[in-house]
Design an enzyme around this catalytic site. Structure first.
Site, short mmCIF file in Angstrom:
data_model
loop_
_atom_site.label_atom_id
_atom_site.label_comp_id
_atom_site.label_asym_id
_atom_site.label_seq_id
_atom_site.Cartn_x
_atom_site.Cartn_y
_atom_site.Cartn_z
N PRO A 1 -12.97 -0.33 13.12
CA PRO A 1 -11.81 0.37 13.70
C PRO A 1 -11.80 1.83 13.29
O PRO A 1 -12.27 2.19 12.21
CB PRO A 1 -10.60 -0.38 13.11
CG PRO A 1 -11.11 -0.97 11.83
CD PRO A 1 -12.55 -1.31 12.08
N ASP A 2 -11.26 2.68 14.18
CA ASP A 2 -11.06 4.07 13.77
C ASP A 2 -9.81 4.12 12.89
O ASP A 2 -9.22 3.10 12.54
CB ASP A 2 -10.96 5.00 14.98
CG ASP A 2 -9.76 4.70 15.87
OD1 ASP A 2 -8.87 3.94 15.45
OD2 ASP A 2 -9.71 5.22 16.99
N PHE A 3 -9.39 5.31 12.51
CA PHE A 3 -8.31 5.42 11.55
C PHE A 3 -6.93 5.51 12.20
O PHE A 3 -5.98 4.90 11.73
CB PHE A 3 -8.52 6.65 10.64
CG PHE A 3 -9.63 6.44 9.65
CD1 PHE A 3 -9.37 5.91 8.40
CD2 PHE A 3 -10.94 6.76 9.97
CE1 PHE A 3 -10.38 5.70 7.48
CE2 PHE A 3 -11.96 6.57 9.06
CZ PHE A 3 -11.68 6.03 7.81
N ARG A 4 -6.81 6.25 13.29
CA ARG A 4 -5.48 6.64 13.74
C ARG A 4 -5.04 6.07 15.08
O ARG A 4 -3.94 6.36 15.53
CB ARG A 4 -5.39 8.17 13.78
CG ARG A 4 -5.43 8.79 12.40
CD ARG A 4 -5.40 10.30 12.43
NE ARG A 4 -5.24 10.85 11.09
CZ ARG A 4 -6.24 11.01 10.24
NH1 ARG A 4 -7.46 10.66 10.59
NH2 ARG A 4 -6.01 11.50 9.03
N ASN B 1 -18.02 9.93 8.94
CA ASN B 1 -18.06 8.49 8.72
C ASN B 1 -18.73 8.13 7.40
O ASN B 1 -19.69 8.78 6.96
CB ASN B 1 -18.78 7.80 9.88
CG ASN B 1 -18.06 8.00 11.19
OD1 ASN B 1 -16.85 8.26 11.22
ND2 ASN B 1 -18.79 7.92 12.29
N ASP C 1 -19.73 4.83 7.01
CA ASP C 1 -20.32 3.51 7.29
C ASP C 1 -21.84 3.49 7.24
O ASP C 1 -22.45 2.43 7.33
CB ASP C 1 -19.84 2.98 8.64
CG ASP C 1 -20.06 3.98 9.77
OD1 ASP C 1 -21.09 4.69 9.78
OD2 ASP C 1 -19.19 4.06 10.67
N HIS D 1 -18.02 13.36 4.25
CA HIS D 1 -17.07 12.65 3.40
C HIS D 1 -17.78 11.63 2.51
O HIS D 1 -17.15 10.69 2.02
CB HIS D 1 -15.99 11.98 4.24
CG HIS D 1 -15.13 12.96 4.97
ND1 HIS D 1 -14.31 12.61 6.02
CD2 HIS D 1 -14.95 14.30 4.80
CE1 HIS D 1 -13.67 13.69 6.47
NE2 HIS D 1 -14.05 14.72 5.75
#
Length: 411
Positions: A61-64, A135, A137, A154
């Site tokens: 899932p994305d964050f927002r 990302n 991941d 990040h």
């Protein structure tokens, strides 16, 4: 007696100056215009910026996104606010929510999407200057892209260190603890060991800052994929390309329009040049269309197919090795002990079930190897060890898995 005219009344009236037309770097704001720009050889140093939206097709899932985003699903962790799970101050006092979430997100459970494979395709065309990703991941790495071309702004799960003494820990040690619902602690000072993911309140990786200072000055086409551009300083990178560098956003929603020198799709801010293009939709759809317009769609699909076949091959090899090892251990144990008829019968059933499972894995493996060998852009490999692996030689299975890992890292 006539009065004399007032001074200046006889001056000619000067009309308003015609506005100077502003140059347009792209013929319009479409993917077609960007593809034409690339086809004309004007893009030789492309930078790709990406966010969580490129991984949603992989199941992450994305964050927002309302209702489906990661932050909306964090209620079970009883956080004071959703972002706290990635806040370094909160983590130091309450680390368990992050480690519980990390178990769900840990690399190895997901595979790269078509959009991820657009990166090595650009690299293959010698057009990719750098890929900057938010990302964590690590799916970009799984495409086989040269890590020199990748900046994980990040951080990622690739490395871990103690937040007190900075001693690095083995990835397997951290993964084992996270997967067993345990918190990893430093063997030297007892501090918390955290994957080198950049939390709120932490500095971004040094490599990010150094390369960004140089790369964005060279950029001649910026492609932004799957990000809301809400997190600083990553979002500000779109303002650091040269004034005449065209910029493309592929995203489900418009983004990056509220900042100075940000995107200006509607020509609202009247920047010195018109240069921004927009595709609204999911990333795989937009990237496939761009590749199609550039004449690269078949190559992109082949890279995707090859990568997924390699990963499936490695998974099946590992499963086969485990099944064969279990079978060998079971056979050795049966020779050492004398069992009652009922126990022997039950053991026989289990052995038959295992043999059936092994045969099924072998059949599937043979199908994968056949596809693997016929891929249009597959790397050259020797199939001897693969054939021996199908016969159940555990040591050769291990060698083949190692070979596949090397292939993935060099693809």
């Amino acid at each position: 007696m006539s009065s004399s005219p007032a001074p200046g009344n006889n001056r000619p009236v000067r009309g308003k100056a015609e506005p100077v037309p502003r140059p347009s770097i792209l013929k319009d704001d479409t993917l077609e215009a960007v593809a034409e720009f690339i086809a004309e050889g004007k893009a030789k140093n492309i930078i790709v910026m990406s966010g969580a939206g490129i991984s949603t097709a992989a199941g992450i899932p994305d964050f927002r996104s309302p209702g489906t985003g990661l932050y909306d699903a964090l209620g079970k962790y009883n956080l004071p606010y959703p972002e706290a799970v990635f806040d370094i101050s909160f983590f130091k006092d309450t680390p368990s929510p992050f480690y519980r979430l990390a178990k769900e997100l840990f690399p190895g459970n997901f595979r790269p999407t078509l959009t991820h494979y657009f990166l090595p395709l650009l690299a293959k065309k010698k057009l990719l200057l750098r890929s900057y990703t938010q990302n964590i991941d690590m799916l970009e790495r799984l495409t086989g892209i040269d890590e020199e071309l990748l900046v994980e702004a990040h951080g990622s799960f690739a490395t871990s260190k103690c937040i007190k003494c900075s001693l690095r820990s083995e990835s397997d040690y951290v993964k084992r603890h996270i997967m067993n619902d345990q918190i990893p602690y430093c063997s030297k000072c007892g501090g918390l060991v955290k994957p080198e993911i950049t939390f709120f309140g932490e500095d971004l990786p040094v490599r990010f800052g150094k390369l960004a200072q140089v790369d964005f000055k060279k950029c001649d086409l910026l492609i932004v994929l799957g990000t809301s551009l809400q997190v600083e300083p990553f979002n500000r990178l779109i303002t650091r390309v040269p004034a005449k560098c065209p910029r493309l956003l592929i995203n489900r929603d418009r983004a990056g329009e509220g900042m100075r020198m940000g995107f200006d799709f509607d020509d609202k801010w009247k920047h010195p040049v018109k240069r921004d293009a927009l595709f609204l939709g999911n990333c795989d759809e937009g990237v496939r269309k761009l590749a199609q317009l550039c004449g690269w769609e078949d190559e992109l699909q082949a890279l995707y197919d090859e990568g997924h076949i390699q990963m499936k091959l490695a998974e099946e090899m590992e499963a086969l090795a485990l099944s064969e090892n279990d079978k060998t251990k079971s056979t050795d144990n049966s020779k050492e002990t004398t069992k009652k008829p009922e126990e022997a019968k039950e053991e026989t059933k289990k052995e038959e079930a295992k043999e059936t499972q092994v045969d099924m894995i072998k059949d599937e493996l043979e199908e994968i190897i056949e596809k693997f060998e016929t891929s249009t852009v597959i790397s050259t490999t020797t199939t001897t060890t693969e054939e021996e692996a199908v016969k159940g030689e555990g040591s050769e299975v291990t060698k083949t898995i190692e070979t596949d890992v090397i292939l993935l890292s060099k693809a």
